[in-house]
Design an enzyme around this catalytic site. Structure first.
Site, PDB file in Angstrom:
ATOM      1  N   VAL A  52      -4.990  -0.656 -36.859  1.00 22.87           N
ATOM      2  CA  VAL A  52      -4.706  -1.881 -37.626  1.00 22.87           C
ATOM      3  C   VAL A  52      -3.963  -2.927 -36.797  1.00 22.87           C
ATOM      4  CG1 VAL A  52      -4.739  -0.800 -39.917  1.00 22.87           C
ATOM      5  CG2 VAL A  52      -2.568  -0.932 -38.658  1.00 22.87           C
ATOM      6  N   ASN A  74      -1.338   0.422 -46.247  1.00 22.78           N
ATOM      7  CA  ASN A  74      -0.478   1.605 -46.247  1.00 22.78           C
ATOM      8  C   ASN A  74      -0.187   2.139 -44.840  1.00 22.78           C
ATOM      9  OD1 ASN A  74       0.454   4.453 -47.294  1.00 22.78           O
ATOM     10  ND2 ASN A  74      -1.362   4.855 -46.014  1.00 22.78           N
ATOM     11  N   SER A 126       9.170   0.384 -48.131  1.00 24.54           N
ATOM     12  CA  SER A 126      10.005   1.593 -48.179  1.00 24.54           C
ATOM     13  C   SER A 126      11.342   1.181 -48.784  1.00 24.54           C
ATOM     14  CB  SER A 126      10.238   2.109 -46.760  1.00 24.54           C
ATOM     15  OG  SER A 126      11.379   2.946 -46.719  1.00 24.54           O
ATOM     16  N   TYR A 139      12.373   0.490 -38.124  1.00 25.49           N
ATOM     17  CA  TYR A 139      11.534   0.813 -39.292  1.00 25.49           C
ATOM     18  C   TYR A 139      11.994   0.004 -40.513  1.00 25.49           C
ATOM     19  CZ  TYR A 139       9.271   3.637 -42.935  1.00 25.49           C
ATOM     20  OH  TYR A 139       8.521   4.055 -44.008  1.00 25.49           O
ATOM     21  N   ALA A 141      13.542  -2.778 -40.572  1.00 27.07           N
ATOM     22  CA  ALA A 141      13.224  -4.199 -40.363  1.00 27.07           C
ATOM     23  C   ALA A 141      11.758  -4.480 -40.673  1.00 27.07           C
ATOM     24  CB  ALA A 141      13.549  -4.601 -38.928  1.00 27.07           C
ATOM     25  N   LYS A 143       9.893  -2.825 -42.744  1.00 30.26           N
ATOM     26  CA  LYS A 143       9.640  -2.659 -44.177  1.00 30.26           C
ATOM     27  C   LYS A 143      10.277  -3.798 -44.980  1.00 30.26           C
ATOM     28  CE  LYS A 143       6.970   0.818 -43.816  1.00 30.26           C
ATOM     29  NZ  LYS A 143       5.559   0.715 -44.197  1.00 30.26           N
ATOM     30  N   ILE A 172       9.268  10.784 -49.368  1.00 25.16           N
ATOM     31  CA  ILE A 172       8.008  11.349 -49.849  1.00 25.16           C
ATOM     32  C   ILE A 172       7.577  12.445 -48.871  1.00 25.16           C
ATOM     33  CG2 ILE A 172       5.627  10.807 -50.536  1.00 25.16           C
ATOM     34  CD1 ILE A 172       7.794   9.195 -52.115  1.00 25.16           C
TER      35      ILE A 172
END
Ligand code: NDP
Length: 229
Positions: A52, A74, A126, A139, A141, A143, A172
């Protein structure tokens, strides 16, 4: 419907959720060819190997699919470590996948949605994008950026009848949590009012709701068992 990161975890559960409802589903994955083939076999969805983070790969791949009515952004990666430990290359890569990946996919599906005059986009953020996590600065930042992009896109695309929402999952149980030590996972579970960790299916249901909720846009839906309220 198009789900990015559909070979494993939350994306796989989302592909299964939509396929069970009879929708025609495509999904993207990066490397896990055999996991993707198994999702294809069990759901009838069609998987495409596509990074992606690459705008050209995303554009070429999405051009091969039927027009997308619902996009679920996702696909994501994480990085654990102190800010002083993350390399510049790792920092750039996490933004390239988690943020630029979303930009690439939105831009590729948008012309067909605009032409049809409708569409729904659900992004996966998140809870760390809401409140920040120590040792997961990059991570968190990315999200946080997903949440900001969701709100801005909802305002920009609302007049074109395209809704944009996001889920902000808590902890999760997927491969992404494999590197978290057991005692830390137990502590996180104890801190969760509902008293358990989340499943990929918990998140898929919330994504399914947002994909279809016709008067809901620009929202951040926490799927965290009450961890962040
Ligand atoms: P997993 O690691 O289980 O699965 C990640 C999926 O993303 C895989 O399908 C993987 O493909 C795909 N992917 C990764 N990088 C790329 C890329 N560059 N291009 C295309 N596909 C890619 O993760 P989860 O299911 O746990 O996470 C899914 C999303 O949910 C992520 O955005 C994550 O940040 C978010 N999230 C997860 C939480 C958790 O606790 N698990 C909590 C909050 C949010 P392949 O199989 O080929 O590697």
């Amino acid at each position: 419907m198009l789900v990015t990161g559909g070979s494993r975890g939350i994306g796989k559960a989302t592909v299964e959720y939509f396929a069970k409802q009879g929708h025609k589903v495509s999904f993207l994955y990066e490397k896990e060819f055999s996991a993707a083939k198994e999702v294809e076999r069990t759901t009838g969805a069609v998987g495409y190997a596509c990074d992606v983070a690459s705008s050209s790969a995303v554009a070429e791949t999405i051009a091969k699919m039927p027009p997308v009515d619902v996009l679920v952004n996702n696909a994501g990666i994480c990085h654990t470590g102190l800010i002083s430990q993350i390399t510049e290359e790792e920092f750039d890569r996490i933004f390239a996948v988690n943020v630029k990946g979303m930009y690439n996919c939105v831009r590729a599906v948008l012309p067909a949605m605009l032409q049809k005059g409708k569409g729904s986009i659900v992004n996966v953020s998140s809870m760390w994008g809401q409140v920040g996590a120590s040792c997961e600065v990059s991570y968190s930042a990315t999200k946080g950026a997903v949440i900001a992009m969701t709100k801005a896109l909802a305002k920009e695309l609302g007049p074109s009848h395209i809704r944009v929402n996001c889920v902000a999952p808590g902890v999760i149980q997927t491969d992404m949590c494999n590197n978290i030590e057991k005692d830390i996972l137990s502590a996180l579970q104890e801190e969760t009012p509902i008293g358990r960790l989340g499943t990929a299916e918990d998140v898929a249901k919330a994504i399914g709701y947002l994909a279809e909720a016709e008067f809901v846009t620009g929202q951040v839906l926490g799927v965290n068992g009450g961890f962040v309220i």
